[in-house]
Design an enzyme around this catalytic site. Sequence first.
Site, PDB file in Angstrom:
ATOM      1  CE  LYS A  14       4.693 -41.793  21.564  1.00  0.00           C
ATOM      2  NZ  LYS A  14       4.190 -40.444  21.845  1.00  0.00           N
ATOM      3  NE  ARG A  89      -0.486 -42.350  18.397  1.00  0.00           N
ATOM      4  CZ  ARG A  89       0.624 -41.607  18.561  1.00  0.00           C
ATOM      5  NH1 ARG A  89       1.570 -42.096  17.766  1.00  0.00           N
ATOM      6  NH2 ARG A  89       0.646 -39.855  18.664  1.00  0.00           N
ATOM      7  NE  ARG A 128       5.631 -31.393  19.513  1.00  0.00           N
ATOM      8  CZ  ARG A 128       5.528 -32.851  19.179  1.00  0.00           C
ATOM      9  NH1 ARG A 128       6.571 -33.601  19.933  1.00  0.00           N
ATOM     10  NH2 ARG A 128       4.446 -33.057  19.116  1.00  0.00           N
ATOM     11  NE  ARG A 134       3.965 -32.635  15.554  1.00  0.00           N
ATOM     12  CZ  ARG A 134       3.781 -33.191  15.646  1.00  0.00           C
ATOM     13  NH1 ARG A 134       4.928 -34.247  16.244  1.00  0.00           N
ATOM     14  NH2 ARG A 134       2.953 -34.141  16.176  1.00  0.00           N
ATOM     15  NE  ARG A 145      -1.392 -35.050  19.696  1.00  0.00           N
ATOM     16  CZ  ARG A 145      -0.282 -34.237  19.207  1.00  0.00           C
ATOM     17  NH1 ARG A 145       0.357 -32.767  19.630  1.00  0.00           N
ATOM     18  NH2 ARG A 145       1.160 -35.152  19.662  1.00  0.00           N
TER      19      ARG A 145
HETATM   20  P1  AMP Z   1       3.008 -38.170  16.141  1.00  0.00           P
HETATM   21  O1  AMP Z   1       3.883 -37.609  15.352  1.00  0.00           O
HETATM   22  O2  AMP Z   1       3.690 -39.615  16.661  1.00  0.00           O
HETATM   23  O3  AMP Z   1       2.078 -37.784  18.301  1.00  0.00           O
HETATM   24  O4  AMP Z   1       1.650 -38.655  15.388  1.00  0.00           O
HETATM   25  C1  AMP Z   1       1.014 -37.746  15.470  1.00  0.00           C
HETATM   26  C2  AMP Z   1       0.190 -37.328  14.452  1.00  0.00           C
HETATM   27  O5  AMP Z   1      -0.266 -38.443  13.786  1.00  0.00           O
HETATM   28  C3  AMP Z   1      -1.177 -38.337  15.954  1.00  0.00           C
HETATM   29  O6  AMP Z   1      -1.876 -37.494  16.405  1.00  0.00           O
HETATM   30  C4  AMP Z   1      -2.622 -39.136  14.571  1.00  0.00           C
HETATM   31  O7  AMP Z   1      -3.214 -38.254  14.423  1.00  0.00           O
HETATM   32  C5  AMP Z   1      -1.244 -39.769  13.578  1.00  0.00           C
HETATM   33  N1  AMP Z   1      -0.800 -40.882  14.091  1.00  0.00           N
HETATM   34  C6  AMP Z   1       0.244 -40.958  14.120  1.00  0.00           C
HETATM   35  N2  AMP Z   1       0.580 -42.962  14.732  1.00  0.00           N
HETATM   36  C7  AMP Z   1      -0.891 -42.941  14.780  1.00  0.00           C
HETATM   37  C8  AMP Z   1      -1.007 -44.638  15.129  1.00  0.00           C
HETATM   38  N3  AMP Z   1      -0.351 -45.304  15.128  1.00  0.00           N
HETATM   39  N4  AMP Z   1      -2.582 -44.521  14.988  1.00  0.00           N
HETATM   40  C9  AMP Z   1      -3.413 -43.516  14.353  1.00  0.00           C
HETATM   41  N5  AMP Z   1      -3.078 -42.028  13.833  1.00  0.00           N
HETATM   42  C10 AMP Z   1      -2.032 -41.847  14.165  1.00  0.00           C
END
Ligand code: AMP
Length: 198
Positions: A14, A89, A128, A134, A145
Amino acid sequence: MTRLLLIGPPGAGKGTQATELAEAFGIPAISTGDIFRYNVKNETPLGLQAKAFMDAGEYVPDSLTNAIVEDRLQEADAAPGFLLDGYPRTTDQVAELDRLLQASGTALDVVVLIVADTDEVVSRLLKRAAEQGRADDTADVIRHRLAVYEEQTAPLIDVYSARGLVVTVDGLGAVATVTGRILDALAERGLRPPVASK
Ligand code: AMP
């Protein structure tokens, strides 16, 4: 005026596609994950609240997440359009985004669902982890996740499908190949970048 969402499991690509598409359409890519990571890195009050959830592979509470999106969508660059990557989400976040868009008299154009099978996304995330280190890319946290995605986010696909907004794109392949697929799917919906990008 282009308003897009990108949905897909962690590791589907994404973030990479968001950058490509935002550039093609001349709109900001808004990633809640990036906003949280920036705040964690800078140890802001928001970052301090979000960190434990992120490290555990849990979602940050809707109240915090919705507030940052509300602020971000009010910035001037988001007025002509935006691409949301990783938001909404949860069903509560969908309701909040509906409220925000309704208040501004706008609506989503398309929801792009990027699909990739589990083995592929796990191996991408582990790669990654090796490259970027990360904290939420360890094998256990990755599994969690993915489970959280299935439980809390996958149901959103039905919500947006019922509104006729979803286009589904295969996320396997080279970055440019996947971008091409997404641009083709958007073009079928009448959404074309202002400048040809292929
Ligand atoms: P991502 O980089 O989009 O995978 O986001 C990394 C982490 O940030 C996720 O595993 C959540 O802990 C938090 N996060 C990102 N976007 C959201 C969201 N829309 N709602 C809740 N937590 C989020």
